[in-house]
Write a protein that holds these residues in place. Structure first.
Motif, short mmCIF file in Angstrom:
data_model
loop_
_atom_site.label_atom_id
_atom_site.label_comp_id
_atom_site.label_asym_id
_atom_site.label_seq_id
_atom_site.Cartn_x
_atom_site.Cartn_y
_atom_site.Cartn_z
N GLY A 55 17.11 -2.12 11.20
CA GLY A 55 17.33 -0.77 10.75
C GLY A 55 17.00 -0.60 9.28
N TRP A 56 16.81 0.65 8.87
CA TRP A 56 16.37 0.92 7.51
C TRP A 56 17.36 0.42 6.48
CZ3 TRP A 56 19.31 3.79 4.23
CH2 TRP A 56 20.31 4.58 4.81
N SER A 57 18.63 0.33 6.84
CA SER A 57 19.63 -0.16 5.89
C SER A 57 19.56 -1.66 5.70
CB SER A 57 21.03 0.22 6.37
OG SER A 57 21.34 -0.49 7.56
N GLY A 58 18.86 -2.31 6.62
CA GLY A 58 18.80 -3.76 6.57
C GLY A 58 20.02 -4.44 7.16
N ILE A 59 20.90 -3.65 7.75
CA ILE A 59 22.13 -4.20 8.30
C ILE A 59 22.08 -4.29 9.83
CG2 ILE A 59 24.61 -3.78 8.56
CD1 ILE A 59 24.53 -2.40 5.83
N HIS A 60 21.64 -3.22 10.46
CA HIS A 60 21.65 -3.16 11.92
C HIS A 60 20.42 -3.83 12.50
CE1 HIS A 60 25.11 -0.55 11.75
NE2 HIS A 60 24.50 0.19 10.86
N THR A 61 20.65 -4.66 13.50
CA THR A 61 19.56 -5.37 14.15
C THR A 61 19.59 -5.09 15.64
OG1 THR A 61 20.95 -7.35 14.37
CG2 THR A 61 19.53 -7.22 12.43
N ARG A 116 14.16 -5.87 1.28
CA ARG A 116 13.60 -4.56 0.97
C ARG A 116 12.93 -4.55 -0.39
NH1 ARG A 116 12.68 -1.75 5.51
NH2 ARG A 116 14.50 -1.75 6.87
N ALA A 117 13.46 -5.34 -1.30
CA ALA A 117 12.86 -5.37 -2.63
C ALA A 117 11.44 -5.90 -2.58
CB ALA A 117 13.71 -6.22 -3.57
N LYS A 118 11.19 -6.79 -1.61
CA LYS A 118 9.86 -7.37 -1.47
C LYS A 118 9.07 -6.73 -0.34
CE LYS A 118 11.27 -11.93 -3.20
NZ LYS A 118 11.34 -13.38 -2.90
N ASN A 119 9.66 -5.69 0.29
CA ASN A 119 8.99 -5.04 1.42
C ASN A 119 8.57 -6.05 2.48
OD1 ASN A 119 9.25 -2.36 0.81
ND2 ASN A 119 7.13 -2.07 0.17
N THR A 120 9.47 -6.97 2.80
CA THR A 120 9.15 -8.03 3.74
C THR A 120 10.20 -8.10 4.84
OG1 THR A 120 8.06 -9.33 2.02
CG2 THR A 120 8.78 -10.50 4.00
N VAL A 121 9.75 -8.33 6.07
CA VAL A 121 10.68 -8.57 7.17
C VAL A 121 10.33 -9.92 7.79
CG1 VAL A 121 9.25 -7.37 8.88
CG2 VAL A 121 11.70 -7.60 9.26
N LEU A 122 11.35 -10.68 8.14
CA LEU A 122 11.19 -12.01 8.68
C LEU A 122 11.69 -12.07 10.11
CD1 LEU A 122 12.58 -14.00 5.62
CD2 LEU A 122 10.19 -13.48 6.11
N GLY A 153 0.79 -1.22 0.00
CA GLY A 153 0.00 0.00 0.00
C GLY A 153 0.82 1.27 0.00
N ARG A 154 2.09 1.16 0.30
CA ARG A 154 2.96 2.32 0.24
C ARG A 154 4.39 1.81 0.19
NH1 ARG A 154 4.39 5.83 5.10
NH2 ARG A 154 6.40 5.56 4.11
N THR A 155 5.31 2.67 0.01
CA THR A 155 6.70 2.28 -0.08
C THR A 155 7.33 2.34 1.30
OG1 THR A 155 6.89 3.15 -2.31
CG2 THR A 155 8.92 2.78 -1.10
N PHE A 156 7.74 1.15 1.79
CA PHE A 156 8.38 1.10 3.10
C PHE A 156 9.89 1.07 2.94
CE2 PHE A 156 5.13 0.71 6.33
CZ PHE A 156 4.01 0.44 5.58
N ILE A 157 10.38 2.02 2.23
CA ILE A 157 11.82 2.16 2.08
C ILE A 157 12.31 3.17 3.11
CG2 ILE A 157 13.66 2.89 0.52
CD1 ILE A 157 11.95 1.97 -1.80
#
Length: 121
Positions: A50-56, A72-78, A24-28
């Motif tokens: 984190g937004w960079s996908g690196i920091h947890t 991020r390409a799929k707007n998915t977090v696991l 529904g929107r861009t979660f970048i």
């Protein structure tokens, strides 16, 4: 909109993987995370990416057992949950916000509907 899935019933010591899909929107450039709420208890922070996908970031109670990751390409977090304990039983919610502090403190702007995880002893 955030859609969480992957919950279920598992025995203690088992594993589950939760998924949260954003649409529904861009979660970048946002922080995404997981919270949980057990019966009769307050909602608590579990993990954030984190937004960079690196920091947890993890709650002490799940460090070494849970792993958060994202596509991020799929707007998915696991959320990979291993060595589950009965105390992990809760409804798990995914959340997203532009601020890490908002995610960790439970003040995220966006929330999913929750998925139930039950760990039997």
């Amino acid at each position: 909109q955030l859609q969480a899935s992957g919950g279920g019933l598992v025995q203690a010591g088992g594993s589950l993987r939760l998924s949260c899909a954003a649409s529904g929107r861009t979660f970048i450039s946002v922080v995404m995370g997981w919270f949980r709420q057990a019966p009769g208890k307050e909602r608590e922070f579990v993990a954030a990416l984190g937004w960079s996908g690196i920091h947890t970031y993890y709650a002490d109670s799940v460090k070494g057992r849970f792993t958060i990751s994202g596509d991020r390409a799929k707007n998915t977090v696991l959320l990979q949950m291993n060595s589950l304990k009965p105390d992990d039983t809760a409804v798990y919610y995914c959340a997203a916000d532009s601020s890490l502090s908002n995610v960790i403190s439970g003040r995220s702007a966006y929330w999913g509907q929750g998925t139930l995880v039950t760990v039997s002893s």
